[in-house]
Write an enzyme that holds these catalytic residues in place. Structure first.
Site, PDB file in Angstrom:
ATOM      1  N   PHE A  17      -0.273  11.324   3.441  1.00  0.00           N
ATOM      2  CA  PHE A  17       0.716  11.442   2.505  1.00  0.00           C
ATOM      3  C   PHE A  17       0.234  11.833   1.085  1.00  0.00           C
ATOM      4  O   PHE A  17       0.626  12.849   0.521  1.00  0.00           O
ATOM      5  CB  PHE A  17       1.016   9.695   2.431  1.00  0.00           C
ATOM      6  N   TYR A 155     -11.130  -3.929   4.087  1.00  0.00           N
ATOM      7  CA  TYR A 155     -10.656  -2.869   3.484  1.00  0.00           C
ATOM      8  C   TYR A 155     -11.081  -2.724   2.188  1.00  0.00           C
ATOM      9  O   TYR A 155     -11.639  -1.661   1.479  1.00  0.00           O
ATOM     10  CB  TYR A 155      -9.123  -2.749   3.489  1.00  0.00           C
TER      11      TYR A 155
HETATM   12  P1  NAD Z   1      -2.246   8.462   4.859  1.00  0.00           P
HETATM   13  O1  NAD Z   1      -2.542   7.709   6.130  1.00  0.00           O
HETATM   14  O2  NAD Z   1      -1.064   9.384   4.784  1.00  0.00           O
HETATM   15  O3  NAD Z   1      -3.559   9.439   4.646  1.00  0.00           O
HETATM   16  C1  NAD Z   1      -4.870   9.253   5.074  1.00  0.00           C
HETATM   17  C2  NAD Z   1      -5.343  10.542   6.007  1.00  0.00           C
HETATM   18  O4  NAD Z   1      -6.516  10.423   6.126  1.00  0.00           O
HETATM   19  C3  NAD Z   1      -4.560  10.925   7.059  1.00  0.00           C
HETATM   20  O5  NAD Z   1      -3.992  12.262   6.987  1.00  0.00           O
HETATM   21  C4  NAD Z   1      -5.404  10.654   8.389  1.00  0.00           C
HETATM   22  O6  NAD Z   1      -4.908  11.398   9.475  1.00  0.00           O
HETATM   23  C5  NAD Z   1      -6.473  11.195   7.814  1.00  0.00           C
HETATM   24  N1  NAD Z   1      -7.714  10.368   8.296  1.00  0.00           N
HETATM   25  C6  NAD Z   1      -7.874   8.805   8.702  1.00  0.00           C
HETATM   26  N2  NAD Z   1      -8.984   9.022   9.224  1.00  0.00           N
HETATM   27  C7  NAD Z   1      -9.731   9.832   9.406  1.00  0.00           C
HETATM   28  C8  NAD Z   1     -10.967  10.217   9.615  1.00  0.00           C
HETATM   29  N3  NAD Z   1     -11.734   9.429  10.277  1.00  0.00           N
HETATM   30  N4  NAD Z   1     -11.210  11.543   9.704  1.00  0.00           N
HETATM   31  C9  NAD Z   1     -10.212  12.529   9.238  1.00  0.00           C
HETATM   32  N5  NAD Z   1      -9.237  12.241   8.474  1.00  0.00           N
HETATM   33  C10 NAD Z   1      -8.813  10.861   8.617  1.00  0.00           C
HETATM   34  O7  NAD Z   1      -2.704   7.303   3.759  1.00  0.00           O
HETATM   35  P2  NAD Z   1      -2.487   7.895   2.158  1.00  0.00           P
HETATM   36  O8  NAD Z   1      -1.583   6.743   1.473  1.00  0.00           O
HETATM   37  O9  NAD Z   1      -2.049   9.007   1.751  1.00  0.00           O
HETATM   38  O10 NAD Z   1      -4.114   7.507   1.618  1.00  0.00           O
HETATM   39  C11 NAD Z   1      -4.858   8.239   1.377  1.00  0.00           C
HETATM   40  C12 NAD Z   1      -6.069   7.597   0.409  1.00  0.00           C
HETATM   41  O11 NAD Z   1      -5.706   6.865  -0.680  1.00  0.00           O
HETATM   42  C13 NAD Z   1      -6.919   6.658   1.470  1.00  0.00           C
HETATM   43  O12 NAD Z   1      -8.146   6.789   1.051  1.00  0.00           O
HETATM   44  C14 NAD Z   1      -6.314   5.365   0.952  1.00  0.00           C
HETATM   45  O13 NAD Z   1      -7.353   4.230   1.237  1.00  0.00           O
HETATM   46  C15 NAD Z   1      -6.241   5.623  -0.327  1.00  0.00           C
HETATM   47  N6  NAD Z   1      -5.375   4.584  -1.173  1.00  0.00           N
HETATM   48  C16 NAD Z   1      -3.935   4.569  -0.838  1.00  0.00           C
HETATM   49  C17 NAD Z   1      -2.962   3.638  -1.395  1.00  0.00           C
HETATM   50  C18 NAD Z   1      -1.638   3.830  -1.221  1.00  0.00           C
HETATM   51  O14 NAD Z   1      -0.822   2.972  -1.701  1.00  0.00           O
HETATM   52  N7  NAD Z   1      -1.083   4.687  -0.321  1.00  0.00           N
HETATM   53  C19 NAD Z   1      -3.353   2.748  -2.300  1.00  0.00           C
HETATM   54  C20 NAD Z   1      -4.734   2.742  -2.575  1.00  0.00           C
HETATM   55  C21 NAD Z   1      -5.845   3.796  -2.054  1.00  0.00           C
HETATM   56  C1  UD1 Z   2      -1.376  -1.065  -0.406  1.00  0.00           C
HETATM   57  C2  UD1 Z   2      -2.068   0.088   0.352  1.00  0.00           C
HETATM   58  C3  UD1 Z   2      -3.586   0.115   0.406  1.00  0.00           C
HETATM   59  C4  UD1 Z   2      -4.000   0.095  -1.032  1.00  0.00           C
HETATM   60  C5  UD1 Z   2      -3.568  -1.008  -1.815  1.00  0.00           C
HETATM   61  C6  UD1 Z   2      -3.775  -0.900  -3.264  1.00  0.00           C
HETATM   62  C7  UD1 Z   2      -0.699   0.952   2.418  1.00  0.00           C
HETATM   63  C8  UD1 Z   2      -0.163   0.720   3.750  1.00  0.00           C
HETATM   64  N1  UD1 Z   2      -1.673  -0.011   1.649  1.00  0.00           N
HETATM   65  O1  UD1 Z   2      -1.866  -2.188   0.093  1.00  0.00           O
HETATM   66  O2  UD1 Z   2      -4.153   1.347   1.134  1.00  0.00           O
HETATM   67  O3  UD1 Z   2      -5.630   0.007  -1.102  1.00  0.00           O
HETATM   68  O4  UD1 Z   2      -2.121  -1.200  -1.694  1.00  0.00           O
HETATM   69  O5  UD1 Z   2      -3.147  -2.283  -3.939  1.00  0.00           O
HETATM   70  O6  UD1 Z   2      -0.347   1.937   1.714  1.00  0.00           O
HETATM   71  N2  UD1 Z   2       5.348  -6.253   2.478  1.00  0.00           N
HETATM   72  C9  UD1 Z   2       6.618  -7.131   2.947  1.00  0.00           C
HETATM   73  N3  UD1 Z   2       7.479  -6.493   3.950  1.00  0.00           N
HETATM   74  C10 UD1 Z   2       7.047  -5.214   4.547  1.00  0.00           C
HETATM   75  C11 UD1 Z   2       5.779  -4.631   4.286  1.00  0.00           C
HETATM   76  C12 UD1 Z   2       4.977  -5.181   3.136  1.00  0.00           C
HETATM   77  O7  UD1 Z   2       7.113  -7.938   2.162  1.00  0.00           O
HETATM   78  O8  UD1 Z   2       7.867  -4.848   5.367  1.00  0.00           O
HETATM   79  C13 UD1 Z   2       4.625  -6.681   1.538  1.00  0.00           C
HETATM   80  C14 UD1 Z   2       3.235  -7.119   1.752  1.00  0.00           C
HETATM   81  O9  UD1 Z   2       3.258  -8.496   2.414  1.00  0.00           O
HETATM   82  C15 UD1 Z   2       2.581  -7.029   0.382  1.00  0.00           C
HETATM   83  C16 UD1 Z   2       3.501  -5.862  -0.432  1.00  0.00           C
HETATM   84  O10 UD1 Z   2       4.744  -5.930   0.402  1.00  0.00           O
HETATM   85  O11 UD1 Z   2       2.674  -8.410  -0.308  1.00  0.00           O
HETATM   86  C17 UD1 Z   2       2.841  -4.661  -0.371  1.00  0.00           C
HETATM   87  O12 UD1 Z   2       2.236  -4.220   0.983  1.00  0.00           O
HETATM   88  P1  UD1 Z   2       1.632  -3.052   1.463  1.00  0.00           P
HETATM   89  O13 UD1 Z   2       2.614  -1.844   1.046  1.00  0.00           O
HETATM   90  O14 UD1 Z   2       1.473  -2.997   2.826  1.00  0.00           O
HETATM   91  O15 UD1 Z   2       0.560  -2.848   0.549  1.00  0.00           O
HETATM   92  P2  UD1 Z   2      -0.773  -3.594   0.039  1.00  0.00           P
HETATM   93  O16 UD1 Z   2      -1.141  -4.531   1.069  1.00  0.00           O
HETATM   94  O17 UD1 Z   2      -0.419  -4.049  -1.313  1.00  0.00           O
END
Ligand code: NAD
Ligand code: UD1
Length: 316
Positions: A17, A155
């Site tokens: 993403f 995590y």
């Molecule tokens: P995502 O799952 O879409 O992206 C993660 C990508 O990493 C995927 O393409 C997956 O295939 C790849 N991947 C996972 N494990 C791997 C491995 N061992 N080797 C190679 N590739 C691997 O998730 P995202 O939301 O795009 O997250 C990207 C980064 O941002 C992550 O490090 C995540 O922890 C961090 N992050 C995301 C959020 C959020 O809200 N989405 C918040 C805080 C931090």
């Molecule tokens: C998310 C990210 C994590 C990141 C963190 C930073 C994802 C999957 N997780 O965690 O990688 O490091 O933010 O703050 O992107 N919830 C519901 N209903 C649902 C799904 C979720 O109520 O169907 C609630 C959860 O209980 C939580 C909130 O929504 O309270 C957010 O949940 P989620 O999107 O999974 O994210 P985080 O756990 O905050």
């Protein structure tokens, strides 16, 4: 922004993403890009817009097994890796509670492999995706970067351990790094298909189909939801020169309850979805809102996208 047509930037997790939007931005800024991804959640379709580009290589690689071999043929063709955006990770807090060892191997082990490569090949800059999860339950809002870190999930522990490793490689080996603590990122291409997916992607997917939205707990927990376009601007700034050893939040500075979020998504979709409640999930933080002064002052980025606009773009 530091870029040149000859600079090679590696994006681990670049088919995911946030990663695929980062690739879009780095290519637009003139970098040559190499994606390392094992496609466990990422998709080639997220990069289909660059099909035929001679500035993008996509290499299948599990970063928790090392990245030297995967990058060797790329650097033989295009020269040394100059910059690395390290995003590859297991991203679900809940999955890390269920399987902490996998989380450690991918999220901490993967970071060590990236840092070892950066040390061995004198990479100019590493930008790392850390998380608000490193703070754990903080009562003081907004959350400041200098508050104590007490993660409440594997995590969060492994993201914090990765930050410590960045610091160590900086002080002992001179590797330049910036860690960004993302708050809750949302936007197009976030995959809604897993129960572990980000809440906005799940709510959007269900509300579009008129299905019931499930809230874990009473819905009074808050999150700082930041649009992916704003996060990518921070990453592109972070992987450029400067800001060595900086650890900065990436959020908007405002928070919304999950209940309010659910109601807003239902209203925007207009399909009359109902809302139900289920028990609270383990490892959850209750309140979350970023202090964003460092993001603005050091990286020059202010998250501009209003939640309602970002939700509309996501729903579209
Ligand atoms: P995502 O799952 O879409 O992206 C993660 C990508 O990493 C995927 O393409 C997956 O295939 C790849 N991947 C996972 N494990 C791997 C491995 N061992 N080797 C190679 N590739 C691997 O998730 P995202 O939301 O795009 O997250 C990207 C980064 O941002 C992550 O490090 C995540 O922890 C961090 N992050 C995301 C959020 C959020 O809200 N989405 C918040 C805080 C931090
Ligand atoms: C998310 C990210 C994590 C990141 C963190 C930073 C994802 C999957 N997780 O965690 O990688 O490091 O933010 O703050 O992107 N919830 C519901 N209903 C649902 C799904 C979720 O109520 O169907 C609630 C959860 O209980 C939580 C909130 O929504 O309270 C957010 O949940 P989620 O999107 O999974 O994210 P985080 O756990 O905050």
């Amino acid at each position: 922004m530091a870029s040149s047509s000859s600079s090679l930037a590696v994006v681990t997790g670049g088919a995911g993403f946030i990663g695929s939007h980062t690739v879009d931005a780095l290519l637009a800024a003139g970098y040559r890009v190499c994606v390392l991804d094992d496609f466990r959640t990422g998709k080639r379709a997220n990069l289909a817009q660059h099909a035929g580009s001679d500035r993008l290589d996509i290499v299948m690689c599990d970063v928790s097994h090392g990245i030297f071999a995967a990058l060797a043929p790329i650097t033989a063709k295009h020269g040394p890796v100059e910059r690395i955006v390290h995003l590859a990770a297991q991203v679900s807090v809940v999955a890390s509670v269920a399987n902490p060892l996998v989380d450690m191997q991918v999220n901490y082990g993967g970071t060590l492999h990236v840092l070892e490569y950066a040390r061995a090949h004198a990479v100019k800059k590493v930008a790392f995706a850390s998380s608000a999860a490193v703070y754990g339950d903080v009562t003081e809002m907004p959350v400041r970067e200098d508050l104590p870190t007490r993660p409440v999930s594997p995590y969060g522990i492994h993201k914090l351990a990765s930050e410590l490793a960045l610091d160590y490689y900086g002080s002992v080996h001179g590797v330049a790094t910036t860690a960004l603590r993302f708050f809750n990122v949302y936007g197009p291409r976030q995959d809604p298909t897993s129960p572990y997916s980000g809440v906005i992607s799940i709510f959007a997917d269900r509300a579009r189909a008129g299905r019931t939205l499930t809230i874990f707990g009473d819905g009074q927990q808050t999150r700082d939801f930041v649009y992916v376009g704003d996060v990518v601007r921070a990453l592109v700034a972070a992987v450029g020169d400067g800001n060595d050893r900086l650890v900065a939040n990436v959020g908007t500075g405002s928070e919304i309850t999950v209940l309010e979020l659910a109601r807003t998504v239902v209203e925007l979709c207009g399909k009359g979805s109902t809302i139900e409640h289920a028990p609270t999930r383990g490892g959850e933080i209750l309140k979350s809102r970023a202090r964003v002064d460092l993001l603005r002052d050091r990286l020059g980025v202010v998250a501009q996208t209003k939640l309602v606009d970002g939700l509309r773009a996501t729903l579209a």
